[in-house]
Design a protein around this motif. Structure first.
Motif, PDB file in Angstrom:
ATOM      1  N   ILE A 192       0.858  -1.176   0.000  1.00 59.84           N
ATOM      2  CA  ILE A 192       0.000   0.000   0.000  1.00 59.84           C
ATOM      3  C   ILE A 192       0.899   1.233   0.000  1.00 59.84           C
ATOM      4  O   ILE A 192       1.979   1.222   0.607  1.00 59.84           O
ATOM      5  CB  ILE A 192      -0.951  -0.007   1.222  1.00 59.84           C
ATOM      6  N   ALA A 193       0.479   2.258  -0.731  1.00 63.24           N
ATOM      7  CA  ALA A 193       1.250   3.495  -0.830  1.00 63.24           C
ATOM      8  C   ALA A 193       0.602   4.558   0.050  1.00 63.24           C
ATOM      9  O   ALA A 193      -0.548   4.941  -0.179  1.00 63.24           O
ATOM     10  CB  ALA A 193       1.306   3.968  -2.278  1.00 63.24           C
ATOM     11  N   VAL A 194       1.328   5.021   1.046  1.00 63.88           N
ATOM     12  CA  VAL A 194       0.836   6.059   1.951  1.00 63.88           C
ATOM     13  C   VAL A 194       1.208   7.418   1.378  1.00 63.88           C
ATOM     14  O   VAL A 194       2.382   7.682   1.089  1.00 63.88           O
ATOM     15  CB  VAL A 194       1.422   5.882   3.363  1.00 63.88           C
ATOM     16  N   LYS A 195       0.218   8.300   1.244  1.00 61.65           N
ATOM     17  CA  LYS A 195       0.428   9.586   0.589  1.00 61.65           C
ATOM     18  C   LYS A 195       0.479  10.763   1.557  1.00 61.65           C
ATOM     19  O   LYS A 195       1.207  11.723   1.330  1.00 61.65           O
ATOM     20  CB  LYS A 195      -0.678   9.820  -0.440  1.00 61.65           C
ATOM     21  N   ARG A 196      -0.319  10.714   2.616  1.00 60.48           N
ATOM     22  CA  ARG A 196      -0.320  11.779   3.619  1.00 60.48           C
ATOM     23  C   ARG A 196      -0.326  11.139   4.992  1.00 60.48           C
ATOM     24  O   ARG A 196      -1.010  10.132   5.218  1.00 60.48           O
ATOM     25  CB  ARG A 196      -1.535  12.704   3.472  1.00 60.48           C
ATOM     26  N   LEU A 197       0.432  11.727   5.912  1.00 59.62           N
ATOM     27  CA  LEU A 197       0.540  11.156   7.243  1.00 59.62           C
ATOM     28  C   LEU A 197       0.902  12.244   8.243  1.00 59.62           C
ATOM     29  O   LEU A 197       1.247  13.364   7.871  1.00 59.62           O
ATOM     30  CB  LEU A 197       1.533  10.004   7.267  1.00 59.62           C
ATOM     31  N   GLN A 198       0.828  11.887   9.508  1.00 60.23           N
ATOM     32  CA  GLN A 198       1.051  12.879  10.557  1.00 60.23           C
ATOM     33  C   GLN A 198       1.618  12.203  11.792  1.00 60.23           C
ATOM     34  O   GLN A 198       0.998  11.311  12.360  1.00 60.23           O
ATOM     35  CB  GLN A 198      -0.263  13.586  10.905  1.00 60.23           C
ATOM     36  N   MET A 199       2.804  12.633  12.186  1.00 67.44           N
ATOM     37  CA  MET A 199       3.401  12.142  13.418  1.00 67.44           C
ATOM     38  C   MET A 199       2.737  12.846  14.595  1.00 67.44           C
ATOM     39  O   MET A 199       2.281  13.991  14.479  1.00 67.44           O
ATOM     40  CB  MET A 199       4.906  12.427  13.417  1.00 67.44           C
ATOM     41  N   ALA A 200       2.660  12.179  15.718  1.00 63.45           N
ATOM     42  CA  ALA A 200       2.033  12.756  16.909  1.00 63.45           C
ATOM     43  C   ALA A 200       2.637  14.116  17.230  1.00 63.45           C
ATOM     44  O   ALA A 200       3.861  14.288  17.184  1.00 63.45           O
ATOM     45  CB  ALA A 200       2.205  11.807  18.088  1.00 63.45           C
ATOM     46  N   THR A 201       1.785  15.082  17.533  1.00 61.95           N
ATOM     47  CA  THR A 201       2.120  16.465  17.917  1.00 61.95           C
ATOM     48  C   THR A 201       2.653  17.298  16.753  1.00 61.95           C
ATOM     49  O   THR A 201       3.020  18.456  16.944  1.00 61.95           O
ATOM     50  CB  THR A 201       3.149  16.526  19.071  1.00 61.95           C
ATOM     51  N   ARG A 202       2.691  16.743  15.543  1.00 66.31           N
ATOM     52  CA  ARG A 202       3.192  17.496  14.399  1.00 66.31           C
ATOM     53  C   ARG A 202       2.084  17.696  13.370  1.00 66.31           C
ATOM     54  O   ARG A 202       1.030  17.082  13.435  1.00 66.31           O
ATOM     55  CB  ARG A 202       4.385  16.775  13.769  1.00 66.31           C
ATOM     56  N   LYS A 203       2.350  18.545  12.390  1.00 64.63           N
ATOM     57  CA  LYS A 203       1.343  18.822  11.374  1.00 64.63           C
ATOM     58  C   LYS A 203       1.292  17.698  10.342  1.00 64.63           C
ATOM     59  O   LYS A 203       2.258  16.937  10.167  1.00 64.63           O
ATOM     60  CB  LYS A 203       1.648  20.146  10.676  1.00 64.63           C
ATOM     61  N   ALA A 204       0.169  17.597   9.661  1.00 58.55           N
ATOM     62  CA  ALA A 204       0.029  16.627   8.582  1.00 58.55           C
ATOM     63  C   ALA A 204       0.877  17.063   7.394  1.00 58.55           C
ATOM     64  O   ALA A 204       0.925  18.245   7.051  1.00 58.55           O
ATOM     65  CB  ALA A 204      -1.433  16.508   8.174  1.00 58.55           C
ATOM     66  N   VAL A 205       1.549  16.094   6.756  1.00 58.02           N
ATOM     67  CA  VAL A 205       2.423  16.402   5.623  1.00 58.02           C
ATOM     68  C   VAL A 205       2.262  15.347   4.541  1.00 58.02           C
ATOM     69  O   VAL A 205       1.773  14.245   4.780  1.00 58.02           O
ATOM     70  CB  VAL A 205       3.911  16.474   6.052  1.00 58.02           C
ATOM     71  N   GLY A 206       2.702  15.698   3.339  1.00 60.10           N
ATOM     72  CA  GLY A 206       2.780  14.729   2.262  1.00 60.10           C
ATOM     73  C   GLY A 206       3.935  13.770   2.499  1.00 60.10           C
ATOM     74  O   GLY A 206       4.837  14.036   3.306  1.00 60.10           O
ATOM     75  N   PHE A 207       3.919  12.658   1.781  1.00 59.84           N
ATOM     76  CA  PHE A 207       4.924  11.630   2.051  1.00 59.84           C
ATOM     77  C   PHE A 207       6.339  12.092   1.722  1.00 59.84           C
ATOM     78  O   PHE A 207       7.301  11.672   2.372  1.00 59.84           O
ATOM     79  CB  PHE A 207       4.586  10.345   1.290  1.00 59.84           C
ATOM     80  N   GLN A 208       6.495  12.976   0.703  1.00 56.77           N
ATOM     81  CA  GLN A 208       7.847  13.432   0.365  1.00 56.77           C
ATOM     82  C   GLN A 208       8.471  14.203   1.522  1.00 56.77           C
ATOM     83  O   GLN A 208       9.624  13.969   1.896  1.00 56.77           O
ATOM     84  CB  GLN A 208       7.828  14.313  -0.889  1.00 56.77           C
ATOM     85  N   GLU A 209       7.691  15.117   2.098  1.00 57.72           N
ATOM     86  CA  GLU A 209       8.206  15.906   3.218  1.00 57.72           C
ATOM     87  C   GLU A 209       8.487  15.021   4.422  1.00 57.72           C
ATOM     88  O   GLU A 209       9.500  15.193   5.115  1.00 57.72           O
ATOM     89  CB  GLU A 209       7.206  17.001   3.590  1.00 57.72           C
ATOM     90  N   PHE A 210       7.604  14.061   4.661  1.00 55.44           N
ATOM     91  CA  PHE A 210       7.822  13.161   5.794  1.00 55.44           C
ATOM     92  C   PHE A 210       9.096  12.352   5.602  1.00 55.44           C
ATOM     93  O   PHE A 210       9.909  12.208   6.524  1.00 55.44           O
ATOM     94  CB  PHE A 210       6.631  12.224   5.957  1.00 55.44           C
ATOM     95  N   ALA A 211       9.282  11.815   4.391  1.00 55.28           N
ATOM     96  CA  ALA A 211      10.454  10.981   4.123  1.00 55.28           C
ATOM     97  C   ALA A 211      11.745  11.775   4.246  1.00 55.28           C
ATOM     98  O   ALA A 211      12.774  11.242   4.695  1.00 55.28           O
ATOM     99  CB  ALA A 211      10.338  10.360   2.735  1.00 55.28           C
ATOM    100  N   CYS A 212      11.703  13.056   3.872  1.00 54.53           N
ATOM    101  CA  CYS A 212      12.906  13.887   3.986  1.00 54.53           C
ATOM    102  C   CYS A 212      13.262  14.159   5.443  1.00 54.53           C
ATOM    103  O   CYS A 212      14.441  14.278   5.797  1.00 54.53           O
ATOM    104  CB  CYS A 212      12.700  15.206   3.247  1.00 54.53           C
TER     105      CYS A 212
END
Length: 223
Positions: A192-212
């Motif tokens: 499955i490809a995850v596109k948007r996600l959010q770590m606890a206490t942080r803002k929601a981001v796209g997968f590219q920003e999260f991976a960086c």
């Protein structure tokens, strides 16, 4: 009910008798129904067993969320209620019994949002959409809560096409980051490809920003 000589009516966002109960919209998405709808029913002593005054079918594309489908149902239900009330006032309303084997939906809880990566990719995708916006879907990455906001099955992914691919990954393993697609996670039957996600206490981001911003996520196992 004795106070209302003409009875009462109720708007239910499913095609009764399918999905009687308190959470018909998430269940229609979670069980990957091909269609759902709106039922205007008379109020009966037992929940969602009233006679039908009007129905409207809604085909499902397989990309709806509970939020988007709730919004659509709300838009469609208003004119239906006005029409039924006019028919009742004019004495021309016609009701019919519910036909078919009823199905029932249970109450959704916060625990339902915890992703079981052993499920199939389609099941996980459906549950992520069903639990948007509540209770939300989540897993844990190194004991940190990670909310999965948007994803889709990635049937064509070939792990051997990626340099440094993970061999024999267990469900929940982060396999790769594929540009234009998402963070690829192993499921019970594929990926499955995850596109948007959010770590606890942080803002929601796209997968590219999260991976960086995340360190050494390839090979990490979500639980």
């Amino acid at each position: 009910m004795e106070l209302f000589p003409k009875g009462g009516i109720n708007v239910h966002p499913s095609l009764l008798p399918r999905w009687r109960g308190s959470s018909p919209i998430p269940h229609a998405i979670m069980f990957m129904d091909e269609e759902t709808g709106i039922s205007i029913q008379t109020i009966a002593p037992e929940m969602d067993t009233g006679e039908l005054l009007n129905t409207h079918r809604i085909p499902l594309t397989g990309r709806e969320t509970s939020a988007s489908l709730s919004h659509l149902c709300a838009q469609l239900a208003g004119p239906m209620v006005v029409e039924v009330l006019d028919e009742i006032e004019n004495g021309i309303a016609e009701s019919r019994p519910q036909l078919g084997e009823p199905t029932y939906c249970r109450k959704i809880t916060k625990k339902d949002g915890h992703i079981d990566w052993h499920r199939t990719s389609r099941e996980i995708d459906a549950r992520i959409r069903a639990f948007d916006p509540w209770p939300g879907s989540f897993a844990f990455l190194r004991d940190m809560r990670l909310c999965i906001l948007e994803a889709e099955p990635f049937d064509d992914f070939d792990p051997m096409s990626k340099a440094g691919y993970v061999t024999n990954p267990s469900p929940g393993t982060i396999i790769a980051v594929v540009m234009q697609k998402g963070i690829i996670i192993r499921t019970g039957d594929g990926y499955i490809a995850v596109k948007r996600l959010q770590m606890a206490t942080r803002k929601a981001v796209g997968f590219q920003e999260f991976a960086c911003g995340a360190r050494d996520i390839i090979g990490a196992v979500l639980h």
